[in-house]
Design a protein around this motif. Structure first.
Motif, short mmCIF file in Angstrom:
data_model
loop_
_atom_site.label_atom_id
_atom_site.label_comp_id
_atom_site.label_asym_id
_atom_site.label_seq_id
_atom_site.Cartn_x
_atom_site.Cartn_y
_atom_site.Cartn_z
N GLU A 6 -56.47 -113.22 -91.39
CA GLU A 6 -56.84 -114.62 -91.21
C GLU A 6 -56.36 -115.13 -89.86
O GLU A 6 -55.34 -114.68 -89.33
CB GLU A 6 -56.23 -115.50 -92.30
CG GLU A 6 -56.63 -115.15 -93.72
CD GLU A 6 -55.63 -114.25 -94.42
OE1 GLU A 6 -55.63 -114.20 -95.65
OE2 GLU A 6 -54.84 -113.58 -93.70
N SER A 7 -57.09 -116.09 -89.31
CA SER A 7 -56.70 -116.75 -88.08
C SER A 7 -57.24 -118.17 -88.09
O SER A 7 -58.11 -118.51 -88.91
CB SER A 7 -57.21 -115.99 -86.84
OG SER A 7 -58.62 -115.93 -86.85
N GLY A 8 -56.72 -119.00 -87.18
CA GLY A 8 -57.25 -120.35 -87.03
C GLY A 8 -56.42 -121.44 -87.69
O GLY A 8 -56.78 -122.62 -87.62
N GLY A 9 -55.35 -121.06 -88.35
CA GLY A 9 -54.52 -122.06 -88.98
C GLY A 9 -53.69 -122.84 -87.97
O GLY A 9 -53.77 -122.60 -86.77
N GLY A 10 -52.87 -123.75 -88.48
CA GLY A 10 -52.01 -124.52 -87.61
C GLY A 10 -51.70 -125.88 -88.17
O GLY A 10 -51.86 -126.14 -89.36
N LEU A 11 -51.25 -126.76 -87.27
CA LEU A 11 -50.87 -128.13 -87.62
C LEU A 11 -51.96 -129.08 -87.15
O LEU A 11 -52.41 -129.01 -86.00
CB LEU A 11 -49.54 -128.48 -86.95
CG LEU A 11 -49.06 -129.92 -87.07
CD1 LEU A 11 -48.77 -130.27 -88.53
CD2 LEU A 11 -47.81 -130.12 -86.21
N VAL A 12 -52.37 -129.98 -88.04
CA VAL A 12 -53.41 -130.95 -87.71
C VAL A 12 -53.08 -132.26 -88.40
O VAL A 12 -52.43 -132.27 -89.45
CB VAL A 12 -54.79 -130.42 -88.15
CG1 VAL A 12 -54.87 -130.27 -89.65
CG2 VAL A 12 -55.91 -131.29 -87.61
N GLN A 13 -53.50 -133.36 -87.79
CA GLN A 13 -53.29 -134.66 -88.41
C GLN A 13 -54.31 -134.90 -89.52
O GLN A 13 -55.41 -134.33 -89.50
CB GLN A 13 -53.41 -135.76 -87.36
CG GLN A 13 -52.25 -135.81 -86.39
CD GLN A 13 -52.31 -137.03 -85.49
OE1 GLN A 13 -53.39 -137.54 -85.19
NE2 GLN A 13 -51.16 -137.50 -85.06
N ALA A 14 -53.92 -135.74 -90.46
CA ALA A 14 -54.85 -136.11 -91.53
C ALA A 14 -56.15 -136.64 -90.94
O ALA A 14 -56.14 -137.40 -89.97
CB ALA A 14 -54.22 -137.15 -92.44
N GLY A 15 -57.25 -136.20 -91.53
CA GLY A 15 -58.56 -136.57 -91.02
C GLY A 15 -59.13 -135.58 -90.03
O GLY A 15 -60.32 -135.65 -89.69
N GLY A 16 -58.31 -134.66 -89.59
CA GLY A 16 -58.74 -133.67 -88.62
C GLY A 16 -59.45 -132.49 -89.25
O GLY A 16 -59.70 -132.46 -90.46
N SER A 17 -59.74 -131.50 -88.41
CA SER A 17 -60.49 -130.33 -88.84
C SER A 17 -59.84 -129.04 -88.35
O SER A 17 -59.17 -129.04 -87.31
CB SER A 17 -61.92 -130.39 -88.30
OG SER A 17 -62.62 -131.52 -88.76
N LEU A 18 -60.07 -128.00 -89.10
CA LEU A 18 -59.68 -126.65 -88.71
C LEU A 18 -60.75 -125.69 -89.19
O LEU A 18 -61.40 -125.95 -90.21
CB LEU A 18 -58.34 -126.25 -89.32
CG LEU A 18 -57.05 -126.80 -88.71
CD1 LEU A 18 -55.86 -126.37 -89.56
CD2 LEU A 18 -56.88 -126.32 -87.28
N ARG A 19 -60.89 -124.59 -88.48
CA ARG A 19 -61.79 -123.53 -88.92
C ARG A 19 -60.99 -122.24 -89.05
O ARG A 19 -60.49 -121.71 -88.05
CB ARG A 19 -62.92 -123.34 -87.93
CG ARG A 19 -64.00 -122.37 -88.41
CD ARG A 19 -64.90 -121.97 -87.27
NE ARG A 19 -66.14 -121.37 -87.72
CZ ARG A 19 -66.90 -120.58 -86.97
NH1 ARG A 19 -66.54 -120.30 -85.73
NH2 ARG A 19 -68.03 -120.09 -87.45
N LEU A 20 -60.89 -121.75 -90.28
CA LEU A 20 -60.23 -120.47 -90.52
C LEU A 20 -61.24 -119.34 -90.43
O LEU A 20 -62.38 -119.49 -90.86
CB LEU A 20 -59.57 -120.46 -91.89
CG LEU A 20 -58.55 -121.56 -92.18
CD1 LEU A 20 -57.93 -121.33 -93.56
CD2 LEU A 20 -57.48 -121.62 -91.12
N SER A 21 -60.79 -118.23 -89.90
CA SER A 21 -61.60 -117.02 -89.86
C SER A 21 -60.87 -115.92 -90.60
O SER A 21 -59.64 -115.88 -90.63
CB SER A 21 -61.84 -116.58 -88.41
OG SER A 21 -62.55 -117.55 -87.69
N CYS A 22 -61.63 -115.02 -91.17
CA CYS A 22 -61.08 -113.85 -91.86
C CYS A 22 -61.87 -112.64 -91.39
O CYS A 22 -63.04 -112.47 -91.75
CB CYS A 22 -61.21 -114.03 -93.36
SG CYS A 22 -60.80 -112.55 -94.32
#
Length: 124
Positions: A6-22
Motif C-alpha cells: 500500500e502507498s498514499g497514506g498520510g495526515l490530512v485535515q478533515a474534509g480533505g482527500s487521499l488516494r491509496l494505492s495497492c
C-alpha cells in the motif's frame, strides 16, 4: 510469492482527500476480487470496500458511502481507494487484500493475501 504494498497514506485535515494505492506482485490481480479493510486503535479490523475481478461491481460499508471509491487497473496490477470528505473517524491503518475468488467479499477470512497496512490520519 504474492505481495501487496500500500502507498498514499498520510495526515490530512478533515474534509480533505487521499488516494491509496495497492500494488500487487507475484500474481496477476485480474483473476481475483480485491478489498480494503481498516483498523483503528483499540478496534477490530473492519471491512471498507471491495471490487470484483473486472471492476464491474463494488461493495462498501455504509460509513463510507458517497465518500470512498474503489477501482482497479488490472494492467497495472494495482487497486485504488479514493477517499474524499475524510472525517477524524476514518483514522486507521488501511489494509489491501486479495480475495480467494473472482468475487467481492466483505469477510476477512475470504481474503488470502494482505498488505502490511498504511496509516491514514485525519485531523479535526
Amino acid at each position: 510469492q504474492v505481495q501487496l504494498v500500500e502507498s498514499g497514506g498520510g495526515l490530512v485535515q478533515a474534509g480533505g482527500s487521499l488516494r491509496l494505492s495497492c500494488a500487487a506482485s507475484g500474481r496477476a490481480i485480474g483473476g481475483y476480487g480485491m478489498g480494503w479493510f481498516r483498523q483503528a486503535p483499540g478496534k477490530e479490523r473492519e471491512f471498507v470496500m471491495s471490487i470484483n475481478w473486472n471492476g464491474g461491481r463494488t461493495y462498501y460499508t455504509d460509513s463510507v458511502k458517497g465518500r470512498f471509491t474503489i477501482s482497479r487497473d488490472n494492467a497495472k496490477n494495482t487497486v485504488y481507494l479514493e477517499m474524499n470528505s475524510l472525517k477524524p473517524e476514518d483514522t486507521a491503518i488501511y489494509y489491501c487484500a486479495m480475495s480467494r475468488t473472482l468475487f467481492m467479499a466483505r469477510m476477512a477470512d475470504e481474503y488470502e493475501y494482505w498488505g502490511q497496512g498504511i496509516q491514514v490520519t485525519v485531523s479535526s
